[in-house]
Scaffold this motif. Structure first.
Motif, PDB file in Angstrom:
ATOM      1  N   GLN A 150       0.835  -1.206   0.000  1.00  0.00           N
ATOM      2  CA  GLN A 150       0.000   0.000   0.000  1.00  0.00           C
ATOM      3  C   GLN A 150       0.871   1.257   0.000  1.00  0.00           C
ATOM      4  O   GLN A 150       1.940   1.277   0.617  1.00  0.00           O
ATOM      5  CB  GLN A 150      -0.886   0.050   1.254  1.00  0.00           C
ATOM      6  CG  GLN A 150      -2.041  -0.918   1.255  1.00  0.00           C
ATOM      7  CD  GLN A 150      -1.784  -2.086   2.173  1.00  0.00           C
ATOM      8  OE1 GLN A 150      -0.944  -2.020   3.045  1.00  0.00           O
ATOM      9  NE2 GLN A 150      -2.518  -3.160   1.969  1.00  0.00           N
ATOM     10  N   LEU A 151       0.372   2.269  -0.692  1.00  0.00           N
ATOM     11  CA  LEU A 151       1.092   3.546  -0.751  1.00  0.00           C
ATOM     12  C   LEU A 151       0.149   4.702  -0.454  1.00  0.00           C
ATOM     13  O   LEU A 151      -1.018   4.677  -0.865  1.00  0.00           O
ATOM     14  CB  LEU A 151       1.630   3.792  -2.170  1.00  0.00           C
ATOM     15  CG  LEU A 151       2.684   2.879  -2.762  1.00  0.00           C
ATOM     16  CD1 LEU A 151       2.938   3.301  -4.208  1.00  0.00           C
ATOM     17  CD2 LEU A 151       3.964   2.935  -1.962  1.00  0.00           C
ATOM     18  N   ASN A 152       0.660   5.695   0.232  1.00  0.00           N
ATOM     19  CA  ASN A 152       0.005   6.998   0.286  1.00  0.00           C
ATOM     20  C   ASN A 152       0.906   7.992  -0.433  1.00  0.00           C
ATOM     21  O   ASN A 152       2.125   7.998  -0.235  1.00  0.00           O
ATOM     22  CB  ASN A 152      -0.236   7.454   1.726  1.00  0.00           C
ATOM     23  CG  ASN A 152      -1.506   6.839   2.287  1.00  0.00           C
ATOM     24  OD1 ASN A 152      -2.422   6.493   1.540  1.00  0.00           O
ATOM     25  ND2 ASN A 152      -1.557   6.699   3.597  1.00  0.00           N
ATOM     26  N   ILE A 153       0.284   8.789  -1.280  1.00  0.00           N
ATOM     27  CA  ILE A 153       1.033   9.730  -2.101  1.00  0.00           C
ATOM     28  C   ILE A 153       0.467  11.125  -1.892  1.00  0.00           C
ATOM     29  O   ILE A 153      -0.752  11.315  -1.929  1.00  0.00           O
ATOM     30  CB  ILE A 153       0.938   9.337  -3.595  1.00  0.00           C
ATOM     31  CG1 ILE A 153       1.581   7.960  -3.796  1.00  0.00           C
ATOM     32  CG2 ILE A 153       1.628  10.381  -4.483  1.00  0.00           C
ATOM     33  CD1 ILE A 153       1.422   7.394  -5.189  1.00  0.00           C
ATOM     34  N   ALA A 154       1.335  12.088  -1.619  1.00  0.00           N
ATOM     35  CA  ALA A 154       0.903  13.483  -1.492  1.00  0.00           C
ATOM     36  C   ALA A 154       1.906  14.361  -2.218  1.00  0.00           C
ATOM     37  O   ALA A 154       3.120  14.255  -1.982  1.00  0.00           O
ATOM     38  CB  ALA A 154       0.811  13.889  -0.022  1.00  0.00           C
ATOM     39  N   ASP A 155       1.414  15.213  -3.099  1.00  0.00           N
ATOM     40  CA  ASP A 155       2.268  16.117  -3.880  1.00  0.00           C
ATOM     41  C   ASP A 155       3.419  15.391  -4.565  1.00  0.00           C
ATOM     42  O   ASP A 155       4.559  15.863  -4.546  1.00  0.00           O
ATOM     43  CB  ASP A 155       2.840  17.230  -2.977  1.00  0.00           C
ATOM     44  CG  ASP A 155       1.734  18.092  -2.384  1.00  0.00           C
ATOM     45  OD1 ASP A 155       0.714  18.277  -3.075  1.00  0.00           O
ATOM     46  OD2 ASP A 155       1.898  18.555  -1.240  1.00  0.00           O
ATOM     47  N   GLY A 156       3.139  14.208  -5.116  1.00  0.00           N
ATOM     48  CA  GLY A 156       4.165  13.474  -5.843  1.00  0.00           C
ATOM     49  C   GLY A 156       5.194  12.786  -4.961  1.00  0.00           C
ATOM     50  O   GLY A 156       6.184  12.263  -5.460  1.00  0.00           O
TER      51      GLY A 156
END
Ligand code: ZN
Length: 161
Positions: free
Chosen positions: A45-51
């Motif tokens: 699982q990944l969380n991505i914010a502003d690249g």
């Protein structure tokens, strides 16, 4: 300490004390990989914010190489931009799958200790399982990746152990 001993110690350390081996509650992206010929499985699982890859978590079962490689991967890419994470993935793939004997130490860091796996053809799919899940998550491929169907992998019967 020679590289072979270091390699063994690093793998055992990550296998016994996996890093980021927890599920994220509401991940932005998720991808799975299985390696039926060895029995390895990884859900990432990944969380991505502003690249940026702000959070990463995984659940896995399987052999020491598959789990240690996934644990090391999460440490190597956590907090990196997607672009920089892709560079790590590409350099790792070149070292393990393509047998690049002069891997980029600056990009790979501690992952360089995994280089010996590339010579053990039967274990390449193990080492790449978590990384293939990461590639699938970054590229938003929905299906579960099956390492046995990955044409870029060396034939596991072609030598090695
Ligand atoms: Zn395995």
């Amino acid at each position: 300490m020679d590289l072979k001993t270091l390699y063994r110690e690093v793998i055992l350390d990550h296998y016994k004390k996996p890093r980021n081996a927890n599920a994220l509650e509401s991940p932005d992206r998720e991808a799975k990989c299985k390696n039926p010929s060895c029995g390895d499985r990884v859900t990432l699982q990944l969380n991505i914010a502003d690249g940026m890859l702000t959070e990463i978590g995984y659940q896995g079962t399987g052999c020491a190489i598959s789990q240690a490689s996934t644990s090391m991967m999460t440490e190597a890419i956590k907090g990196k931009s997607i672009e920089d994470a892709s560079k790590v993935v590409n350099a790792f793939r070149e070292m393990i799958v393509d047998g690049n004997e002069n891997p980029d130490k600056e990009v790979l860091g501690d992952l360089i200790t995994m280089g010996g796996v590339g010579k053990l053809h039967a274990r390449v799919k193990c080492a790449m399982c978590g990384w293939s899940a990461l590639e699938a998550a970054l590229e938003e491929k929905g299906d579960e990746i099956d390492m046995d169907k990955d044409k870029s992998m060396p034939d596991s019967k072609r030598g090695g152990i």
